[in-house]
Design a protein around this motif. Structure first.
Motif, short mmCIF file in Angstrom:
data_model
loop_
_atom_site.label_atom_id
_atom_site.label_comp_id
_atom_site.label_asym_id
_atom_site.label_seq_id
_atom_site.Cartn_x
_atom_site.Cartn_y
_atom_site.Cartn_z
N ASP A 140 -4.44 -2.81 -18.03
CA ASP A 140 -4.02 -2.95 -19.42
C ASP A 140 -2.70 -2.21 -19.62
O ASP A 140 -2.64 -0.99 -19.43
CB ASP A 140 -5.08 -2.39 -20.35
N PRO A 187 0.02 -4.66 -12.41
CA PRO A 187 -0.97 -5.45 -11.67
C PRO A 187 -1.95 -6.17 -12.59
O PRO A 187 -2.22 -5.72 -13.71
CB PRO A 187 -1.70 -4.39 -10.83
N ASP A 188 -2.45 -7.28 -12.13
CA ASP A 188 -3.49 -7.98 -12.87
C ASP A 188 -4.69 -7.05 -13.07
O ASP A 188 -5.08 -6.32 -12.16
CB ASP A 188 -3.94 -9.23 -12.10
N GLY A 189 -5.25 -7.11 -14.25
CA GLY A 189 -6.41 -6.29 -14.55
C GLY A 189 -6.09 -4.91 -15.09
O GLY A 189 -6.99 -4.17 -15.48
N ARG A 199 -4.34 1.89 -9.75
CA ARG A 199 -4.02 0.50 -9.45
C ARG A 199 -2.57 0.17 -9.75
O ARG A 199 -2.03 -0.80 -9.19
CB ARG A 199 -4.95 -0.43 -10.24
N ASP A 200 -1.94 0.92 -10.65
CA ASP A 200 -0.52 0.69 -10.89
C ASP A 200 0.28 1.39 -9.80
O ASP A 200 0.23 2.61 -9.66
CB ASP A 200 -0.10 1.25 -12.26
N THR A 256 5.89 -4.53 -11.25
CA THR A 256 5.06 -5.46 -12.02
C THR A 256 3.70 -4.82 -12.30
O THR A 256 3.08 -4.26 -11.40
CB THR A 256 4.85 -6.76 -11.23
#
Length: 275
Positions: free
Chosen positions: A42, A38-40, A158-159, A36
């Motif tokens: 792009d 992650p939030d934030g 972050r991914d 998924t």
């Protein structure tokens, strides 16, 4: 010639690598990783980053494959082929991630085989012809040093998927850099002919260094590696005179289109074929 200190220093932090035929093991690097976005993060930017990194790897792998049956020794032919396979594996994972997050659902073959040269975003250093063995090893040293530094930073992305791909790639790239460094030292500190050719190779790659330093702060780290290796080899550091344009924006040399024509020929001739 004594250059063990160069290899040992470059290998620091990677002593526990497990390899088979110059690559890492067979464990799935994405096993259990949440896919998924992650939030934030792009999704479009993430996909674009994955594609550019995959393009670098795919084009480099194709160039390395051209040494098959042409390398100076069988051992080096095997080594270069396996380095190319490492990069091809990185490209596949990165293209697959791009297809997951860019909304198109495209598979890795769509990115690799069905885009034209202007749609590729690899750095131009990767697409230059192999030249002699000295040029190819110098190019590999620069490319691997830069990509290793880049991937080490991406392990904190972050991914989680990109971070996992980078973590796997770090182990492979550490070996690529070490292999190339060993050969650059041998050639630079070898015969008058090998020294001359390696020095010329450094001058040839110098104009393409600028493209490598546009993302993440890796310049100092890459320059430090090049300085360490060239000093051990008795070679001068390349003079940095950047060329205008960038492969990142689709501005390529005349060498990319023929390389892709050979790479993509069968897939385009038989687009629905399976085997």
């Amino acid at each position: 010639m004594s250059d063990d200190h160069v290899y040992m220093t470059l290998a620091e932090g990677h002593e526990d690598d497990t390899r088979w035929a110059y690559g890492t093991g067979f464990e799935d690097p994405l096993h259990g990783v949440d896919t998924t976005v992650p939030d934030g993060v792009d999704a479009g930017e993430l996909a674009a980053l994955c594609v550019t990194l995959a393009d670098d790897a795919l084009v480099s792998a194709q160039r390395l494959a051209e040494w098959t049956t042409r390398a100076p020794e069988l051992e080096e032919e095997v080594a270069l082929a396996n380095i190319g396979l490492d990069l091809l594996g990185q490209a596949r994972l990165l293209y697959a991630r791009a297809g997951q997050v860019d909304g198109t659902g495209r598979g890795e073959d769509a990115y690799a085989y069905f885009r034209d040269a202007g749609d590729f975003h690899n750095v131009r250093l990767a697409e230059l012809p192999n030249g002699d063995f000295a040029f190819s090893t110098v190019r590999l040293l620069v490319f691997a040093s830069w990509r290793l530094a880049y991937f080490e930073r991406l392990t904190a992305h972050r991914d989680p998927v990109l971070a996992a791909i980078a973590a796997k790639g770090v182990k492979e790239l550490a070996y690529h850099r070490q292999y190339a460094a060993e050969w650059v030292v041998r050639l630079g500190d070898g015969t008058e002919e090998s020294h001359s050719r390696t020095r010329a190779a450094l001058e040839q790659v110098a104009p393409y260094l600028g493209e490598l330093f546009t993302a993440y702060d890796v310049r100092d780290e890459v320059v430090a590696v090049l300085r360490q290796v060239t000093e051990a080899a008795g070679l001068p550091m390349p003079v940095y005179r950047p060329l205008p344009g960038s492969g990142r924006t689709g501005e390529h040399t005349e060498h990319l289109a023929p390389l892709l024509a050979e790479l993509q020929g069968i897939a385009r001739a038989h687009p629905e074929a399976t085997w």
